[in-house]
Design a protein around this motif. Structure first.
Motif, PDB file in Angstrom:
ATOM      1  N   THR A  58     -10.743  -8.432  -4.587  1.00 38.33           N
ATOM      2  CA  THR A  58     -11.163  -7.396  -3.653  1.00 38.33           C
ATOM      3  C   THR A  58     -11.030  -7.897  -2.218  1.00 38.33           C
ATOM      4  O   THR A  58     -10.987  -9.097  -1.955  1.00 38.33           O
ATOM      5  N   ARG A  90      -7.791  -0.256   2.300  1.00 40.36           N
ATOM      6  CA  ARG A  90      -8.865  -0.875   1.510  1.00 40.36           C
ATOM      7  C   ARG A  90      -9.924  -1.444   2.451  1.00 40.36           C
ATOM      8  O   ARG A  90      -9.587  -2.128   3.406  1.00 40.36           O
ATOM      9  N   GLU A  98     -14.853  -2.619  -3.190  1.00 37.90           N
ATOM     10  CA  GLU A  98     -14.080  -2.118  -2.066  1.00 37.90           C
ATOM     11  C   GLU A  98     -13.828  -0.624  -2.217  1.00 37.90           C
ATOM     12  O   GLU A  98     -13.730  -0.083  -3.330  1.00 37.90           O
ATOM     13  N   ARG A 100     -11.198   2.560  -1.418  1.00 38.63           N
ATOM     14  CA  ARG A 100      -9.741   2.678  -1.362  1.00 38.63           C
ATOM     15  C   ARG A 100      -9.329   4.118  -1.020  1.00 38.63           C
ATOM     16  O   ARG A 100      -9.865   5.075  -1.579  1.00 38.63           O
ATOM     17  N   LYS A 126     -12.487  -0.337  -6.119  1.00 42.61           N
ATOM     18  CA  LYS A 126     -12.158  -1.485  -6.968  1.00 42.61           C
ATOM     19  C   LYS A 126     -13.406  -2.340  -7.127  1.00 42.61           C
ATOM     20  O   LYS A 126     -14.105  -2.632  -6.155  1.00 42.61           O
TER      21      LYS A 126
END
Length: 274
Positions: A58, A90, A98, A100, A126
């Motif tokens: 990440t 990101r 994270e 996105r 993520k």
């Protein structure tokens, strides 16, 4: 003979000394933090491009990373196409999470690439799962596309997807990464299931250059399976910047094409000063 200082003068001098002391402590703290950050090694950028497999790493907390690219596809029996800017944004919410955002692609289509269309955007997150036993890094990506593109390109619906990715270092210069991608796009008003496994072998002679060989297959519920093979090169001119270039071929019993792509990615740390 000078008169002795009044109580108010003593109080004023005491407040002034206190302000000087606090200012000194503040400047000393800034200096110490600067030295700590200066001595801290910069974490190299880790992107989700150009291989089919997402990185299981990440983005660092409070860092923003932009991954961009362009791809040209040549179809022997159909019109060629160009897609850009392939932008994935990101942002690190924590050390393991994270946000996105994939922006819409602009697609140049038609006989002379004169037709301009826009694809759907997507939102997701993520979550870093690793390191797992055996020093395997792993992550899961959850997200969905949103019907923001042109009618001829967009599915016209919310299409969810799930991706599981993992990587393992085989030696100081080689590594293996792979992913299992699951998506549920709407095609002709019907919800379909598409499974896309991917595998990449990566060789890194040094900290700046990496070579990779990438394979993936797209297996829909209905229709032909498409196989993708592509080699490529990754170059880090600076720890937080990446250049990539690749070529490849897509093969099926009904359709084949060759493609060429390139990209530029960069990361900015401490966006909000954390």
């Amino acid at each position: 003979m000078p008169s002795p200082p009044s109580p108010m003068q003593f109080k004023s001098k005491k407040q002034k000394d206190k302000r000087v002391f606090l200012s000194f402590c503040f400047l000393l703290n800034l200096f110490i933090n600067h030295q700590i950050n200066a001595d801290k090694p910069i974490e190299p950028i880790s992107t989700d491009r150009p291989t089919f497999s997402d990185s299981p790493i990440t983005v660092p907390k409070d860092s923003i990373q932009l991954e961009n690219g362009i791809i040209y596809k040549h179809f022997p029996k159909e019109d060629d196409s160009i897609a850009l800017p392939e932008t994935l944004i990101r942002y690190g919410l924590s050390e393991r999470l994270e946000f996105r955002l994939t922006t819409p692609n602009l697609l140049l289509l038609g006989d002379s690439l004169s037709e301009l269309e826009a694809s759907d955007l997507s939102l997701g997150a993520k979550i870093k799962l690793g390191p797992l036993p055996g020093k395997v890094e792993a992550a899961v990506v959850l997200g969905s596309s949103l019907p923001s593109g042109n009618k001829g390109v967009s599915s016209g619906s919310v299409d969810p997807f799930l991706r599981l990715s993992a990587s393992k270092s085989l030696s100081s210069k080689t590594s293996l990464s792979g992913s299992l991608n699951f998506s549920w796009p709407r095609v002709d008003s019907e919800r379909e299931f598409v499974f896309q496994p991917a595998l990449a072998f990566i060789v890194s002679p040094n900290s700046k250059f990496s070579l990779f060989m990438d394979y993936s297959s797209e297996i829909p519920t209905y229709g032909e399976t498409i196989h993708y093979i592509r080699p490529g090169l990754i170059f880090l001119p600076r720890p937080k910047q990446q250049l990539d270039i690749y070529c490849g071929v897509a093969l099926s019993s009904e359709l084949s094409n060759v493609f060429l792509g390139a990209g530029y990615s960069f990361r900015i740390d401490g966006v909000f000063g954390h």
